[in-house]
Design a protein around this motif. Structure first.
Motif, short mmCIF file in Angstrom:
data_model
loop_
_atom_site.label_atom_id
_atom_site.label_comp_id
_atom_site.label_asym_id
_atom_site.label_seq_id
_atom_site.Cartn_x
_atom_site.Cartn_y
_atom_site.Cartn_z
N GLU A 69 0.49 22.73 39.64
CA GLU A 69 0.25 21.44 40.26
C GLU A 69 -0.14 20.43 39.20
OE1 GLU A 69 -2.04 19.36 44.01
OE2 GLU A 69 -2.58 21.40 43.46
N ILE A 70 0.53 19.29 39.24
CA ILE A 70 0.22 18.21 38.30
C ILE A 70 -0.28 17.02 39.10
CG2 ILE A 70 1.21 16.57 36.66
CD1 ILE A 70 3.17 18.82 35.90
N GLU A 96 -4.75 15.99 35.81
CA GLU A 96 -4.95 17.44 35.92
C GLU A 96 -3.61 18.15 35.87
OE1 GLU A 96 -7.70 19.06 38.99
OE2 GLU A 96 -7.98 16.95 39.50
N ALA A 97 -3.62 19.30 35.25
CA ALA A 97 -2.46 20.20 35.34
C ALA A 97 -3.05 21.57 35.60
CB ALA A 97 -1.66 20.19 34.04
N ASP A 145 9.87 18.39 20.12
CA ASP A 145 8.82 18.05 19.17
C ASP A 145 7.50 18.05 19.92
OD1 ASP A 145 7.57 17.27 16.91
OD2 ASP A 145 8.21 15.17 17.00
N PHE A 146 6.80 19.15 19.88
CA PHE A 146 5.58 19.25 20.67
C PHE A 146 4.61 20.22 19.99
CE2 PHE A 146 2.99 21.18 24.06
CZ PHE A 146 2.47 20.04 24.64
N ASP A 147 3.65 19.70 19.29
CA ASP A 147 2.65 20.55 18.63
C ASP A 147 1.29 20.32 19.26
OD1 ASP A 147 3.67 22.02 16.05
OD2 ASP A 147 4.80 20.14 16.23
N HIS A 148 0.47 21.33 19.19
CA HIS A 148 -0.85 21.25 19.82
C HIS A 148 -1.85 21.89 18.86
CE1 HIS A 148 -2.98 20.58 23.69
NE2 HIS A 148 -3.86 21.37 23.11
N ARG A 150 -0.68 19.29 30.51
CA ARG A 150 -1.13 17.90 30.68
C ARG A 150 -0.42 17.01 29.67
NH1 ARG A 150 -6.23 20.14 31.95
NH2 ARG A 150 -6.86 20.20 29.76
N ASP A 151 -0.43 17.45 28.41
CA ASP A 151 0.20 16.66 27.35
C ASP A 151 1.72 16.63 27.49
OD1 ASP A 151 -2.30 16.26 26.40
OD2 ASP A 151 -2.15 17.67 24.72
N PHE A 152 2.28 17.76 27.91
CA PHE A 152 3.74 17.87 27.99
C PHE A 152 4.29 17.03 29.15
CE2 PHE A 152 7.64 20.01 29.39
CZ PHE A 152 8.34 19.99 28.20
N ALA A 153 3.56 17.05 30.28
CA ALA A 153 4.09 16.37 31.48
C ALA A 153 3.94 14.86 31.37
CB ALA A 153 3.37 16.89 32.72
#
Lengths: 430, 161
Positions: free
Chosen positions: A22-23, A32-33, A205-208, A387-390
């Protein structure tokens, strides 16, 4: 107000776990994710109370059909720790060998049938098999090599029956294991091709900035033993795990969440193991990893497929090394008399750190048990990533957003049957 | 890998209520199967079906179904035709019977004759027994499958292997 519709999932039953995603957005931002794991609680820890101290390897193996060896090994080590028994080096090596079988089986399945189709534009491994049967056959044959190891050592590949506290009921003959070497040689070569194949995929391109947690061993790439270390300097024995890691309930999940030192979100699994232990890989494998563009740390979860392929190669290589050096342990198991004590065990399941703790009474009954699977530990990191990806993808259609979020979650290879099937997506706009 | 050309494969999990219906049917067939029919119980990794039926000409697979139909409803399919999507599911690790059938079809490794029986389940919780509705369906499917096994001419299938 809730927008979006539920994406329907199961029909033909294989009931391993149920979960959703759920987002929640507010003013166009993700607030929230949540990984809503609604698999009913399984109560394995409660089930173990009052059972004999020799039973956890067989009972906990039933937690998961993909990684039973991990449960059996962490259980055995914790009980042997409580009883003050150290197993022979031959038993330790045979344990490492069967664990390699589980890594091979699990990583090959995830790479070829679950994760690679995402990068190649196929909706599933079945769709990939229609146009690239040779690729899928390669993956299945590698997986089968792992299954064979587990069958020869463990008696069968799912929920092995030959593992006991102290070692094994029966040790395989040298010739039995030697007979597996040719197929593992093939698998090693195929795994090397796998590393090159997946490294050429296009990755988002997605780093955390993760805090990684894994085992670390003085000389080995960690599988069965080691201290628990993190990228922020944690360096402890499994016996002090509970002083640093806290499990707690959240309303939306029947699987417990976990934090490090009261507050910090962390990640276990292949990216953590590799980033903390790349120097423990044989030079040729570490060299291949670098040659295909994998740096000494990996913080892009989509690129974890490369790490998994490197670990697949390592597991094949290590299995061959162990088979070449194998001496049948005699006896196949150490005697482990019960005593009143608490014991701790931690091993590296394919998906990450798996911790067991048992408190045993003098009469050999289990007074208390604690089991912390990797997917449970990784939930907070997965939610943080989502959260960051969506956030930059909210303009996408429900279908496309679901698809991309599923891909993101698959990068972690979560085992919802361990922590607790996927994936319903609900987007709520407030 | 089986050496028999006629197989009955029960699929499921003994520990999760109605998910054990496939195993329950296979157990009943084991007690009464004609000579030359091999019974296999598969719990866990359904991809194991690909190896289990690799050399077989005539295969029957029994599994639980969760389609929203009334509990105990019996489904039968012939894998010569693609399975309806409602017999499939997505999971993070697990493959349904329908998934494995379609994977084998894509890989060209589907047995010449594959028949599936599905029994709609009702309760799948840990430690649950079979529900009364599925218990009844187990007897119905076992009886029907035994009739199929006894009426089939093995020679007809052997020529297809």
């Amino acid at each position: 107000m809730t927008h979006g519709s539920r994406v329907k999932v199961p029909a033909l039953a294989r009931v391993e776990g149920e979960g959703g995603l759920e987002i929640v957005t507010e003013d166009g931002k993700v607030t929230e994710a949540r990984l809503d794991i609604y698999e009913p609680p399984r109560f394995f820890e409660a089930m173990l109370r009052g059972r004999r101290y020799t039973e956890p390897p067989d009972i906990t193996a039933r937690i998961c059909g993909i990684c039973p060896i991990a449960y059996q090994m962490s259980a055995c080590q914790a009980i042997e720790d409580a009883c003050g028994v150290t197993v022979s080096n031959q038993v330790r090596q045979l344990r490492r060998l069967i664990y390699c079988g589980e890594w091979i089986e699990s990583h090959a399945l995830h790479i070829y049938l679950l994760h690679a189709p995402d990068f190649l534009g196929y909706e599933s491994g079945i769709a990939l098999a229609k146009t690239h049967p040779d690729l899928v056959q390669r993956g299945l044959r590698i997986k089968k090599a792992g299954n064979l190891l587990m069958t020869v050592i463990g008696g069968r590949s799912v929920h092995p029956v030959n593992i006991k506290v102290g070692g094994f009921y029966r040790a395989p003959a040298v010739a039995e294991l030697g007979a597996l070497a040719p197929e593992l040689e093939w698998a090693r070569q195929a795994a090397e091709e796998t590393v090159r194949w997946v490294a050429a995929f296009d990755f988002p391109d997605f780093d955390h900035p993760y805090e990684f947690v894994s085992l670390r061993h003085p000389s080995e790439y960690p599988i069965t033993q080691g201290r628990i270390v993190s990228t922020s300097g944690l360096d402890i024995t499994p016996a002090t795990y509970d002083e640093h890691f806290t499990e707690f309930q959240v309303p939306h999940s029947t699987a417990l969440h976990s934090v490090l030192d009261g507050i910090r979100t962390y990640l276990t699994g292949p990216m953590a193991r590799y980033s903390l232990n790349h120097d423990r890989l044989p030079p040729d494998i570490a060299g291949l990893a670098r040659a295909v563009g994998l740096e000494t740390t990996c913080t892009n979860p989509f690129r974890s497929i490369i790490v998994r392929a490197v670990e697949l190669l390592y597991a094949c290589d290590e299995a061959l090394r162990l088979i070449a050096a194998y001496q049948s342990p005699a006896p196949p198991a150490a005697d482990v008399p019960a005593r009143q004590a608490t014991g701790y065990g931690a091993t590296e399941a394919p998906r990450g750190l798996l911790y067991h703790r048992y408190r045993i009474r003098a009469d050999g009954t289990i007074e208390d048990a604690k089991i912390v699977p990797p997917t449970s530990q990784n939930q907070r990191a997965i939610e943080a990533d989502l959260r960051d990806f969506a956030a930059p993808r909210l303009h996408l259609s429900q279908h496309q957003l679901t698809h991309e979020c599923e891909q993101a979650v698959r990068s972690y290879d979560p085992c919802i049957s361990c922590a607790t099937h996927f994936l319903d997506l609900t987007v709520s706009h407030r | 890998m089986s050496t028999s050309t006629r197989l009955v494969i029960g699929v499921g999990n003994h520990d999760r209520g109605d998910d054990a219906v496939g195993l329950a049917v296979a157990e009943r067939i084991r007690a009464a199967a004609p000579l030359g029919v091999e019974i296999i119980m598969l719990d866990g990794d359904q991809l194991g079906l690909l190896d289990a039926w690799a050399n077989a000409a005539e295969v029957y697979v029994i599994d639980a179904v969760c389609s929203g139909s009334p509990p105990g409803t019996v489904f039968r399919f012939d894998a010569a035709r693609p399975l309806p999507a409602r017999f499939s599911h997505r999971g993070t690790h697990t493959f349904s019977l329908a998934d494995v059938v379609e994977l084998a079809r894509a890989l060209g490794t589907l047995p010449p004759h594959l028949t599936g029986y599905g029994i709609e389940g009702h309760r799948f919780d840990m430690g649950d027994p079979l529900s009364p509705e599925t218990s009844k369906a187990v007897e119905i499917v076992a009886e029907r499958l035994l009739r199929e096994l006894n009426s089939a001419d093995p020679g007809r299938w052997l020529t297809c292997a």
